[in-house]
Design a protein around this motif. Structure first.
Motif, short mmCIF file in Angstrom:
data_model
loop_
_atom_site.label_atom_id
_atom_site.label_comp_id
_atom_site.label_asym_id
_atom_site.label_seq_id
_atom_site.Cartn_x
_atom_site.Cartn_y
_atom_site.Cartn_z
N GLY A 290 14.38 48.27 0.59
CA GLY A 290 15.60 49.05 0.56
C GLY A 290 16.40 48.29 1.19
O GLY A 290 16.81 47.16 1.13
N ASP A 291 17.65 49.45 1.52
CA ASP A 291 18.87 48.78 2.08
C ASP A 291 18.71 48.00 3.39
O ASP A 291 19.60 47.27 3.27
CB ASP A 291 19.80 50.01 2.59
CG ASP A 291 20.47 51.02 1.35
OD1 ASP A 291 20.15 50.60 0.09
OD2 ASP A 291 21.40 51.55 1.65
N ALA A 292 17.70 47.90 4.05
CA ALA A 292 17.49 46.86 5.11
C ALA A 292 17.36 45.49 4.52
O ALA A 292 17.96 44.61 5.12
CB ALA A 292 16.28 47.47 5.77
N GLY A 303 20.61 52.09 -5.65
CA GLY A 303 20.04 51.36 -4.35
C GLY A 303 18.72 52.23 -4.01
O GLY A 303 17.63 51.63 -3.51
N ALA A 304 18.82 53.78 -4.23
CA ALA A 304 17.53 54.44 -3.96
C ALA A 304 16.23 53.87 -4.99
O ALA A 304 15.15 54.05 -4.77
CB ALA A 304 17.82 55.96 -4.16
N GLY A 305 16.61 53.71 -6.10
CA GLY A 305 15.81 53.31 -7.23
C GLY A 305 14.93 51.84 -6.51
O GLY A 305 13.80 51.72 -6.60
N MET A 306 15.94 50.89 -6.46
CA MET A 306 15.35 49.55 -6.00
C MET A 306 14.35 49.91 -4.77
O MET A 306 13.53 49.18 -4.42
CB MET A 306 16.55 48.68 -5.55
CG MET A 306 17.19 48.18 -7.03
SD MET A 306 18.31 46.84 -6.99
CE MET A 306 19.34 47.37 -5.65
C1 FAD Z 1 27.53 58.52 -2.44
C2 FAD Z 1 26.23 57.44 -2.84
C3 FAD Z 1 25.60 57.85 -4.06
C4 FAD Z 1 24.40 56.87 -4.29
N1 FAD Z 1 23.81 57.36 -5.68
C5 FAD Z 1 22.92 56.47 -5.87
C6 FAD Z 1 22.20 56.84 -7.18
O1 FAD Z 1 22.73 57.42 -8.17
N2 FAD Z 1 21.12 56.12 -7.36
C7 FAD Z 1 20.38 55.33 -6.35
O2 FAD Z 1 19.31 54.84 -6.85
N3 FAD Z 1 21.04 54.89 -5.34
C8 FAD Z 1 22.22 55.47 -4.91
N4 FAD Z 1 22.69 55.31 -3.58
C9 FAD Z 1 22.04 54.24 -2.96
C10 FAD Z 1 21.12 55.00 -2.10
O3 FAD Z 1 21.41 56.33 -1.32
C11 FAD Z 1 20.43 53.82 -0.93
O4 FAD Z 1 20.46 52.61 -1.48
C12 FAD Z 1 19.17 54.43 -0.48
O5 FAD Z 1 19.40 55.66 0.41
C13 FAD Z 1 18.40 53.18 0.53
O6 FAD Z 1 17.35 53.80 0.88
P1 FAD Z 1 16.63 53.20 2.20
O7 FAD Z 1 15.41 54.06 2.34
O8 FAD Z 1 16.48 51.69 2.21
O9 FAD Z 1 17.51 53.63 3.37
P2 FAD Z 1 18.04 55.01 3.93
O10 FAD Z 1 18.11 56.13 3.17
O11 FAD Z 1 19.22 54.52 4.72
O12 FAD Z 1 17.09 55.34 5.02
C14 FAD Z 1 16.78 54.58 6.49
C15 FAD Z 1 15.90 55.56 7.19
O13 FAD Z 1 15.41 55.07 8.24
C16 FAD Z 1 15.67 55.59 9.48
N5 FAD Z 1 16.07 54.98 10.81
C17 FAD Z 1 17.04 54.03 10.77
N6 FAD Z 1 16.92 53.13 12.19
C18 FAD Z 1 15.74 53.80 12.80
C19 FAD Z 1 14.91 53.46 13.73
N7 FAD Z 1 15.50 52.43 14.62
N8 FAD Z 1 13.93 54.31 14.17
C20 FAD Z 1 13.50 54.98 13.33
N9 FAD Z 1 14.16 55.33 12.04
C21 FAD Z 1 15.17 54.75 11.77
C22 FAD Z 1 16.99 56.45 9.10
O14 FAD Z 1 17.19 57.59 10.00
C23 FAD Z 1 16.69 56.82 7.63
O15 FAD Z 1 15.85 57.97 7.54
C24 FAD Z 1 23.81 56.11 -3.49
C25 FAD Z 1 24.38 56.05 -2.07
C26 FAD Z 1 25.53 56.70 -1.70
C27 FAD Z 1 26.30 56.59 -0.36
#
Ligand code: FAD
Length: 410
Positions: A290-292, A303-306
């Motif tokens: 994911g975003d990491a 981003g959420a899709g990938m």
């Molecule tokens: C306005 C906006 C619109 C978007 N629209 C889309 C869209 O239409 N389609 C799409 O696919 N993507 C979209 N995205 C992108 C998408 O939101 C992100 O890419 C996605 O949320 C990434 O998911 P993730 O699980 O990698 O990270 P995150 O969603 O950031 O989740 C990380 C998690 O890790 C937890 N965490 C962090 N550090 C620690 C720690 N030390 N200990 C325990 N827990 C921890 C956090 O609390 C969080 O719950 C959009 C983003 C934004 C801002």
């Protein structure tokens, strides 16, 4: 599991966003013991609006998530602010049919609820912040903020753009500020006169004003967003709804109406930033998803899709693997990230570039840019044809990996 020799291993996933939840579900299906650690009291959605392409929808379904009526199926177009079409994103009919439309519009909390409903009991631990970790050939030790130390065979950093797993593995890298901000909201107002089943991304000289159909718990509605330049060093102190209204005013219907009928409490703002793609994600027994691994600007809407795809693929790769065997772990983590890196880097880089081209081009160049976009096939090729290509290749990759997985877990 068909293999008698299979010994389930222990996997710890940090972060219950889309990446972490998808990873936990996939690792669980692969037969390993998985723990998902989330720092907050709940797995809380970072925002309201969301669209998903067919590959994450397909992955979610295979992970046991209820994808029935998850969102509104939408056909996507890029347009000018006056409504004239610039790009059509055409997916094959069978993809649209099989995965609920080309691009589905939903609210982010609904995705989280469905992922959580699929989570086996005991996997997700809330209020569990991670402070750091260390690893050697035999395993990983995860240090919790409360002093506890957890042990695992494999660690997955699904902890978002400010990932401590990424930082520990690869050091700090600066955030890339896009100097843009986005305002988004949604409305279920019944009086809106707008076409359903459509995602319209439109641009004037400096602002993007976009909207899509959504479905949420059986209700039809719309979500919208407006995006423009904002110096990341400047604090924003304006009113969200009033600013969004101003930014959307120059666009053709229904965008201004969608904004005006939105409850101001349902308007949110984000700044756009990412980090440059990493050359390598995994080291030793730890990897990133994911975003990491590949923080991506909302410009990609992927981003959420990938992140969901990453989680799906990682769990599939771990199926049938003896996680106590360091060499075996290295092989599968490398195999996991190899095809993910070019796909995710292309999306996040394209999102960055599009943001700069549409919103940060010097003023004298803006008319030239728009002439090119209006009168050449450049944008159709860059967006309208590359997106379907990426989507079809991800669907084919999921089909291939799923077939191997079914053979292992039969
Ligand atoms: C306005 C906006 C619109 C978007 N629209 C889309 C869209 O239409 N389609 C799409 O696919 N993507 C979209 N995205 C992108 C998408 O939101 C992100 O890419 C996605 O949320 C990434 O998911 P993730 O699980 O990698 O990270 P995150 O969603 O950031 O989740 C990380 C998690 O890790 C937890 N965490 C962090 N550090 C620690 C720690 N030390 N200990 C325990 N827990 C921890 C956090 O609390 C969080 O719950 C959009 C983003 C934004 C801002």
């Amino acid at each position: 599991m068909s293999t008698n020799a299979f010994r389930p291993g222990k996997v710890i996933v940090i972060g219950a966003g889309p990446a972490g939840m998808a990873t936990a579900l996939s690792v669980h299906q692969a037969g390993h013991q998985v723990t998902l650690l989330e720092r907050y009291r709940e797995a809380r959605p970072a925002g309201n609006i969301l669209n998903l392409w067919p590959p994450p929808i397909k992955a979610l379904g295979l992970l046991g998530v209820d994808i029935d009526d998850l969102g509104a199926p939408c056909y996507s177009e890029f347009r000018r602010a006056d409504g004239r079409r610039r790009v059509a994103v055409n997916l094959p009919d069978e993809v649209v049919r099989d995965y609920g439309g080309g691009f589905i519009g939903l609210l982010r909390p609904e995705l989280y609820q469905r992922l959580l409903a699929a989570m086996p009991p005991g996997v997700l631990q809330l209020n569990r912040a991670v402070d750091g970790f260390e690893q050697d050939e035999t395993g990983v030790r995860v240090h919790m903020a409360d002093g506890e130390v957890l042990e695992a065979d494999v660690l997955v950093g699904a902890d978002g753009i400010d990932s401590i797993v990424r930082r520990t593995l690869w050091g700090d890298s600066p955030k890339r500020e896009h100097n843009l901000h986005i305002f988004g909201g949604y409305t279920f107002d019944d009086d809106i006169d707008a076409e359903r089943g459509l995602c319209v991304v439109s641009h004037d000289r400096t602002i993007q004003g976009s909207w899509t159909s959504i479905r949420n718990k059986g209700r039809n509605g719309f979500q919208w967003w407006v995006l423009g330049e904002h110096n990341a060093e400047d604090e924003f102190t304006g009113d969200l709804h009033a600013t969004a209204t101003r930014m959307g005013a120059g666009f053709t219907a229904p965008l201004p109406q969608l904004i005006s009928t939105t409850d101001p409490a349902h308007v949110q703002r984000w700044v756009l930033r990412d980090r440059k793609p990493l050359k390598q994600w995994s080291k030793g027994r730890a990897t990133l998803v994911g975003d990491a691994a590949h923080s991506t600007s909302p410009y990609a809407a992927y981003g959420a899709g990938m992140a969901t795809e990453d989680g799906y693929f990682l769990g599939r790769r771990l199926a049938g693997v003896d996680l106590s065997d360091q060499a075996a772990v290295r092989t599968v983590l490398d195999a996991f990230e190899a095809p993910r890196k070019p796909h995710t880097a292309r999306q996040s880089q394209q999102a960055y570039v599009l943001g700069q081209v549409f919103h940060r081009a010097p003023r004298p160049l803006q008319p030239v840019r728009d002439l090119i976009l209006d009168h050449t096939p450049l944008l159709q090729k860059a967006v309208g044809e590359s997106s379907p290509r990426e989507i079809l290749s991800q669907i084919a990759e999921i089909d291939r990996v799923e077939e191997q997985f079914r053979r292992i877990v039969r």
